[in-house]
Write an enzyme that holds these catalytic residues in place. Structure first.
Site, PDB file in Angstrom:
ATOM      1  N   ARG A  99     -14.096 -10.441  -6.747  1.00  0.00           N
ATOM      2  CA  ARG A  99     -14.201  -8.986  -6.619  1.00  0.00           C
ATOM      3  C   ARG A  99     -13.663  -8.346  -7.887  1.00  0.00           C
ATOM      4  NH1 ARG A  99     -10.705  -5.210  -5.626  1.00  0.00           N
ATOM      5  NH2 ARG A  99      -9.078  -6.439  -4.631  1.00  0.00           N
TER       6      ARG A  99
ATOM      7  N   GLU B 299     -12.791  -5.571   4.049  1.00  0.00           N
ATOM      8  CA  GLU B 299     -12.478  -6.918   3.560  1.00  0.00           C
ATOM      9  C   GLU B 299     -12.911  -7.985   4.568  1.00  0.00           C
ATOM     10  OE1 GLU B 299      -8.451  -7.468   2.152  1.00  0.00           O
ATOM     11  OE2 GLU B 299      -8.769  -9.591   1.763  1.00  0.00           O
TER      12      GLU B 299
ATOM     13  N   ALA C 293     -11.651   0.980   5.938  1.00  0.00           N
ATOM     14  CA  ALA C 293     -12.974   0.745   6.523  1.00  0.00           C
ATOM     15  C   ALA C 293     -13.026   1.253   7.961  1.00  0.00           C
ATOM     16  CB  ALA C 293     -13.312  -0.744   6.472  1.00  0.00           C
TER      17      ALA C 293
ATOM     18  N   GLY D 260      -9.081  -2.157  13.813  1.00  0.00           N
ATOM     19  CA  GLY D 260      -8.522  -2.067  12.463  1.00  0.00           C
ATOM     20  C   GLY D 260      -8.582  -0.633  11.965  1.00  0.00           C
ATOM     21  N   GLY D 261      -7.456  -0.132  11.491  1.00  0.00           N
ATOM     22  CA  GLY D 261      -7.369   1.272  11.062  1.00  0.00           C
ATOM     23  C   GLY D 261      -7.034   1.410   9.591  1.00  0.00           C
ATOM     24  N   GLY D 262      -7.552   0.499   8.775  1.00  0.00           N
ATOM     25  CA  GLY D 262      -7.435   0.688   7.328  1.00  0.00           C
ATOM     26  C   GLY D 262      -8.575   1.572   6.856  1.00  0.00           C
TER      27      GLY D 262
ATOM     28  N   SER E  64      -0.479  -3.795 -10.281  1.00  0.00           N
ATOM     29  CA  SER E  64      -1.888  -3.426 -10.377  1.00  0.00           C
ATOM     30  C   SER E  64      -2.538  -3.715 -11.732  1.00  0.00           C
ATOM     31  CB  SER E  64      -2.004  -1.935 -10.094  1.00  0.00           C
ATOM     32  OG  SER E  64      -3.286  -1.470 -10.416  1.00  0.00           O
TER      33      SER E  64
ATOM     34  N   ARG F 253     -10.490 -10.818 -12.639  1.00  0.00           N
ATOM     35  CA  ARG F 253      -9.232 -11.406 -12.200  1.00  0.00           C
ATOM     36  C   ARG F 253      -9.237 -12.929 -12.197  1.00  0.00           C
ATOM     37  NH1 ARG F 253      -8.316  -6.939  -7.436  1.00  0.00           N
ATOM     38  NH2 ARG F 253      -7.653  -5.297  -8.889  1.00  0.00           N
TER      39      ARG F 253
ATOM     40  N   HIS G  40      -4.534 -12.701  -3.245  1.00  0.00           N
ATOM     41  CA  HIS G  40      -4.638 -11.255  -3.133  1.00  0.00           C
ATOM     42  C   HIS G  40      -5.724 -10.762  -2.187  1.00  0.00           C
ATOM     43  CE1 HIS G  40      -4.411  -7.104  -4.302  1.00  0.00           C
ATOM     44  NE2 HIS G  40      -5.583  -7.096  -4.887  1.00  0.00           N
TER      45      HIS G  40
END
Lengths: 271, 671
Positions: free
Chosen positions: B443, B433, B19, B15-17, B259, B306, B373
């Site tokens: 969150r 996540e 984190a 995973g390259g987001g 947003s 939220r 989300h």
């Protein structure tokens, strides 16, 4: 029941014909296939491609394989789903059917970008774009990730200038539209071919940062070598097709001046 | 220590987001060679979709009474006491340092007139503590980390495998411990499968939005990678905790996020006070508008967390029938603000709204509705406590109070402890996540970017230490206490590869021969039905009955999936195979989400059960661990007490008062 459930009662769908240029990969022959897709108001090219994937049947009623395409965020910030739609390069997620094909029987043609090798169908390999970011050392040289306090203070104006440049999502629209940017797959030749507007603008972005500036000389060296800023033919197509409205021609001009100045300085310094 | 030459240490990051990239940067800095796997070029990871900002205590807020401790307390209270308190304390303490680092990386944070970083309000806080770069903060942070990773890539410390898909963690048993020693991955272009060795594997694979069909997530956020770890034996934490964001634009292919920063900058949510009011928004006078969030929550107003905003919007539309134009939508209104100001602060999301809806939110209120989300749940992880251990949990923090503890590093977690954010499988970590630890039952806005980067940077060091220990710790006989991956027998990898190759071959053989592919076994149809069922039964409002029906449905879908048919038998770039494979993993994760939702007979944060409307700390102040039972192909649940030794739970009301749509109308009529 939340946002995913459609609000209004669905009207009867109308039909839009998609002509899609398909191929099994770079260097393989291509063919056109057409699909009649029932569409509701509010659909986009992606939702139509999803329909085709679910039921891959051509308008002649022939079974075929699902069309392959690249996609990510679907809100025009990742750059993945870029393709040539009705002859114009753009993101397919933001291509709304109601706008692009408002009448019954309207046709939409989809083709892969032509300046990058095709992986399959509409999916192209844009690795070159990311490799070219290495050519211009597209990063701020940090000492490390340990806590060393804040970065340099910055004026509002400068932040706004940098922010605009930083919105570049490496989609490649500017490269597809550029007459000087050519399809190249030979690794050695890649090192010497024109980097294009996106990369030049990124070099400007990093040179504008106080710490990023440390590598300014290297970036200008790269942009004055073969494939650098001098190869721009000033067609100005790039700035017209940029989905983020990045002032690409301004960046090219700025980097052109910087390269000239850099070379003059080198000449007098006897480098 | 820089010792990449001659080392046979190796880490895999999947995973390259934010984190995953933050982990690569930290590991690169430690000199540990890292292989980075991603389904997409990392610059296109889903983190680009994050818009509003990133939270951290800052000097301005501090001088008004805010502190790292209050950020911690807000996060725990926001998460309805389900988050792991120690990691959250450490994260809040590091937040200002992380902002400084991102600033040094060149992130174009918005600036004040004097050139300092600008701040905005965000949900769940009364202080300005959110740093931002326009309304595309996630994109800007991702790019900065992508650039730093590219630097380590150019130096040869990071090797990218883009368009490769993680298929399975490879485990190896030595004595009594089983540990992760690599992965099987597949190039989705050539379809080549390969086994890769690693001393440690970091899962930074994001959330599972796609199991709900349409969500605000990107097309790769199907949760398949996390599901595969769960099926391989990693415990999955709090699967039932799914965040539904209050403000999104429904679309044919996905729901596009608007947003929370729109409200942070002054956006107001309202509906006409009169049901069936057909006037356009601007023709409805102020007194006839029902600003229901502001009236019900005088302190937080539009910036309640939220889950609360979502339930209120849902109630207004679905129960009260007060949605705009009789539909499931409410106004999100920015039209009272200066258009140029809006462009500077929110240009990114306004652009999205204009592009996809066609009206200009500067002059016409947006119409929005909630959408799935974020997943607070994720792969379960552990940690080693830091040195803050109050005799009694602190239950008295009031906004603006002096904190009971300072923000020195090591207060919440022991920095660099190898077990920090390690899953129940030794050597396998979960960051971002995909990790369940930080957000509990809800969150808070602008805490996601923080938890992702904190995981990568802070706990990246834990991974490096784990790997270094593996290479230096010797038994009494002089051999390695645990064999480094480079010395493990090839047969371990060959066997794992064979299993995955067989699974792949079996799936590839499922090409439909029929002229007409049946919907019954069509993976796209199965996924669509899954999404519809999950959205209906397991989002804003859940009931035991509805969940039970959904479990039956998902099990029926699993049975249909057992005979799934592919429309493409290509042996290269077979996108339908990749999709169909993921659908199988999505079904299993969806089943766990439903089973956990049904078992949690209480309401807490985002998990709202109509049949159990109150929080039940006696029974459920517990982490739900989902364990996959391979024999039955069904989940089994275990409950672990939440360690509440730092903060004592208190009622989570956000100061709600009674409010009625008629109230103001009467008041204005009589005045």
């Amino acid at each position: 029941m939340i946002a995913t459930t459609d609000n209004a009662k669905k009207p009867k769908p109308r039909t839009v014909r998609f002509r899609i240029k398909r191929s099994d990969g770079h260097g393989k022959p291509s063919r056109w296939e057409t699909f009649d897709v029932p569409v509701q108001p509010g659909e986009n090219v992606i939702s139509c491609l999803q329909s085709i994937a679910t039921h891959p049947i051509t308008s002649e009623g022939k079974r075929t394989t699902p069309v392959v395409w690249d996609a990510g965020c679907l809100e025009e910030v990742c750059g993945a789903c870029t393709m040539v739609i009705n002859g114009k390069v753009r993101q397919s997620c933001s291509c709304l059917i109601d706008e692009y094909a408002p009448e019954e029987g309207d046709e939409i043609s989809l083709e892969p970008m032509s300046k990058f090798p095709v992986v399959r169908d509409l999916w192209v390999d844009r690795d070159r774009l990311f490799n070219d970011l290495k050519r211009i050392k597209g990063w701020v040289p940090l000492d490390g990730t340990y806590n060393l306090g804040p970065g340099p203070k910055e004026s509002r104006d400068k932040q706004q200038t940098r922010y605009k440049l930083s919105e570049c999502m490496s989609c490649g629209c500017c490269l597809e539209a550029c007459p000087q940017y050519t399809l190249e797959t030979d690794e050695e030749a890649l090192e010497k071919t024109f980097v294009g507007a996106a990369i030049i603008s990124q070099a400007r972005y990093f040179n504008l940062h106080e710490t990023g500036k440390q590598l300014e000389k290297e970036r200008l060296d790269a942009l004055s070598s073969p494939g650098g800023v001098q190869e721009c033919g000033n067609a100005q197509n790039c700035v017209q097709v940029c989905p983020k409205e990045i002032p690409l021609t301004e960046s090219i001009a700025a980097m052109g001046r910087a390269v000239t100045f850099h070379k003059v300085k080198q000449f007098f310094a006897g480098e | 220590m820089i010792a990449s030459e001659g080392t046979d240490k190796r880490v895999i990051v999947v995973g390259g987001g934010l984190a995953g990239l933050a982990a690569c940067v930290r590991l690169g800095e430690q000199g540990v060679p890292t292989d980075l796997f991603s389904m997409v070029p990392v610059k296109r990871s889903h983190s680009v979709c994050a818009q509003g900002g990133i939270n951290a205590c800052n000097e301005v807020a501090r001088q008004q009474g805010y502190s790292e401790y209050e950020h911690f307390d807000e996060t725990i209270y926001g998460g309805d006491y389900l988050a792991d308190q120690h990691p959250v304390l450490e994260m809040a303490n590091w937040a200002p340092k992380i902002i400084d680092l991102l600033d040094r990386m060149g992130v174009p944070f918005n600036r004040t007139g004097e050139g300092f970083r600008d701040l905005r309000l965000f949900g769940g806080s009364l202080f300005r503590r959110t740093h931002f770069a326009g309304a595309t903060t996630g994109q800007q942070l991702l790019y900065a980390l992508d650039e730093q990773t590219r630097r380590y890539e150019a130096e040869g410390l990071v090797t990218k495998y883009e368009f490769w898909e993680f298929l399975w963690p490879i485990t190896f048993t030595e004595g009594k411990t089983t540990r992760c020693v690599g992965i099987i991955a597949q190039d989705t272009r050539t379809m080549q499968l390969r086994a890769f060795r690693a001393d440690a594997v970091v899962m930074a694979t994001g959330g599972p939005g796609l199991i709900f069909g349409k969500s605000t997530n990107s097309v790769v956020c199907n949760g398949a990678a996390a599901s595969r770890c769960y099926q391989a034996g990693a415990a999955y934490g709090n699967a039932e905790m799914i965040q539904v964001h209050p403000t999104a634009i429904p679309g044919a292919d996905k729901c596009r996020l608007m947003s929370e920063s729109a409200r942070g900058e002054g956006g107001r949510v309202w509906v006409p006070r009169t049901i069936g009011d057909t006037r356009t928004a601007k023709d409805i006078p102020e007194a006839e508008r029902y600003y229901f969030l502001e009236e019900k929550y005088p302190a937080y107003g539009n910036l309640v967390p939220r889950d609360i905003a979502t339930r209120e919007i849902f109630d207004i539309c679905v129960n009260q029938g007060m949605g705009v134009d009789g539909q499931n939508q409410v106004y999100l209104d920015l039209t009272h603000m200066d258009p140029d100001y809006l462009t500077e602060k929110l240009g990114g999301i306004l652009h999205i709204y204009e592009r996809f809806v066609g009206t200009n939110p500067r002059f016409e209120p947006m119409k929005i509705f909630p959408a799935v989300h974020y997943s607070m749940g994720g792969i379960w992880t552990g940690y080693e406590k830091g040195n803050y251990a109050p005799g009694e949990p602190y239950g008295k923090h009031v906004s603006g109070d002096l904190p009971p503890v300072d923000s020195e590093p090591g207060r919440g977690l022991r920095p660099g402890a190898p077990c920090n954010m390690m899953t129940s499988i030794r050597g396998l970590y979960a960051f971002g996540e995909a990790n369940f630890a930080f957000h509990g039952a809800t969150r808070l806005g602008a805490n996601a970017l923080l938890s992702c980067i904190f995981d990568g940077l802070f706990n990246g060091l834990s991974v490096a230490n784990f790997v270094n220990n593996l290479h230096t710790k010797m038994s009494t006989d002089g051999s390695h206490a645990e064999t480094p991956a480079s010395a493990i027998h090839q047969s371990v990898y060959d066997e794992a590869l064979e299993i995955e190759q067989a699974k792949y071959d079996a799936l590839l053989a499922r090409v439909s021969e029929d002229a007409e592919q049946s919907d019954e076994h069509n993976p796209y149809v199965i996924a669509r039905e899954l999404g519809e069922e999950m959205t209906a039964a397991c989002t804003v409002v859940k009931t035991g009955e509805g969940l039970e029906k959904a479990i039956v449905k998902v099990r029926a879908l699993k049975a249909r999936y057992a005979n799934v048919q592919l429309a493409d038998g290509a042996m290269w770039t077979n996108q339908s195979l990749v999709y169909a494979r993921a659908v199988g993993d999505m079904l299993k994760l969806a089943e766990l989400t439903l089973v956990a939702s049904k078992a949690r007979e209480e309401s807490r944060g985002s998990h709202y059960r109509l049949d159990f409307p109150d929080r039940d700390d006696d029974r459920f102040l517990k982490t739900c661990q989902g364990i996959y039972d391979a024999a039955t192909d069904e989940p089994r649940l275990e409950w672990r007490d939440v360690d509440t030794s730092l903060v004592k739970p208190r009622p989570r009301t956000y100061g709600k008062v009674d409010a009625q749509p008629e109230k103001k109308e009467e008041a204005s009529a009589s005045s």
